[in-house]
Design a protein around this motif. Structure first.
Motif, PDB file in Angstrom:
ATOM      1  N   SER A  12      33.630  46.373  38.433  1.00 18.16           N
ATOM      2  CA  SER A  12      33.537  45.963  39.840  1.00 18.16           C
ATOM      3  C   SER A  12      34.804  45.193  40.215  1.00 18.16           C
ATOM      4  N   ILE A  13      34.915  44.863  41.485  1.00 18.33           N
ATOM      5  CA  ILE A  13      36.063  44.060  41.932  1.00 18.33           C
ATOM      6  C   ILE A  13      36.011  42.660  41.343  1.00 18.33           C
ATOM      7  N   TYR A  14      34.843  42.240  40.868  1.00 18.53           N
ATOM      8  CA  TYR A  14      34.670  40.874  40.375  1.00 18.53           C
ATOM      9  C   TYR A  14      35.465  40.593  39.105  1.00 18.53           C
ATOM     10  N   GLU A  15      35.975  41.623  38.478  1.00 11.70           N
ATOM     11  CA  GLU A  15      36.757  41.445  37.254  1.00 11.70           C
ATOM     12  C   GLU A  15      38.228  41.146  37.527  1.00 11.70           C
ATOM     13  N   PHE A  16      38.605  41.130  38.794  1.00 10.59           N
ATOM     14  CA  PHE A  16      40.010  40.937  39.157  1.00 10.59           C
ATOM     15  C   PHE A  16      40.267  39.552  39.718  1.00 10.59           C
ATOM     16  N   THR A  17      41.532  39.160  39.647  1.00 14.81           N
ATOM     17  CA  THR A  17      42.005  37.959  40.325  1.00 14.81           C
ATOM     18  C   THR A  17      43.171  38.372  41.208  1.00 14.81           C
ATOM     19  N   ALA A  18      43.455  37.545  42.192  1.00 13.42           N
ATOM     20  CA  ALA A  18      44.619  37.750  43.055  1.00 13.42           C
ATOM     21  C   ALA A  18      45.062  36.384  43.543  1.00 13.42           C
ATOM     22  N   ASN A  19      46.326  36.247  43.828  1.00 19.55           N
ATOM     23  CA  ASN A  19      46.839  34.993  44.368  1.00 19.55           C
ATOM     24  C   ASN A  19      46.634  34.962  45.871  1.00 19.55           C
ATOM     25  N   ASN A  20      46.042  33.859  46.352  1.00 20.72           N
ATOM     26  CA  ASN A  20      45.924  33.744  47.802  1.00 20.72           C
ATOM     27  C   ASN A  20      47.296  33.458  48.406  1.00 20.72           C
TER      28      ASN A  20
END
Length: 168
Positions: A12-20
């Motif tokens: 799912s998308i929940y496994e990702f991180t991104a910088n705000n």
């Protein structure tokens, strides 16, 4: 999840991180249980005025009542239409009254595309290929973090309301 090769294994998308937009790492786990629109944006694109206005309107209308989340990812891969740095992008989105989440500029195509965008394209391929064809490509993600629909810039945010209602 930080290894770009792992995107095909993600559940799912929940496994990702991104910088705000302020450079802080955000776990997409924070969107669990919410219907999301994930969109690549560009301030100098011809679609910007209408799409930003409608994204703001959707967010204002449905964020409280339905829990809608919008994740905007600036991208400069299409005709150089997002040339600014994070500070300039912040200034631009403030003029548009954006209250939804804006992230640091990313690539959505190519080997150095952000892993989230590789995942989205893997799960919801395009008509002529998996690549993103232009700014304001929108992915609808259901409450389980699954990309369930993909829409090009010719479909405006307000045109997505009936689609979104299937997932609330």
């Amino acid at each position: 999840m930080s290894n770009p090769e792992d995107y095909k294994q993600a559940g799912s998308i929940y496994e990702f991180t991104a910088n705000n937009i302020n450079g802080e790492i955000v776990s997409l786990e924070k969107y669990r249980g919410h219907v999301c629109i994930i969109v690549n944006v560009a301030s100098q694109c011809g679609y910007a005025k209408n799409h930003y206005a409608e994204l703001v309107e959707l967010f204002d209308q449905y964020s409280e009542s339905k829990g809608l989340k919008i994740l905007a990812f600036p991208c400069n891969q299409f005709a150089g239409e997002e040339p600014g740095d994070s500070a300039q992008i912040c200034q631009f989105v403030q003029t548009k009254n954006v209250k939804f989440d804006v992230f640091e500029k990313v690539n959505v195509n190519g080997n150095d595309a952000h892993p989230l965008w590789k995942y989205l394209k893997h799960k919801q391929g395009g008509t002529l290929g998996d690549f993103i064809k232009w700014n304001f490509t929108k992915f609808i993600v259901d409450k389980n973090g699954q990309p369930v629909e993909r829409h090009g810039p010719n479909k405006t945010p307000k045109d997505l309301v009936n689609n979104l209602e299937k997932y609330w």
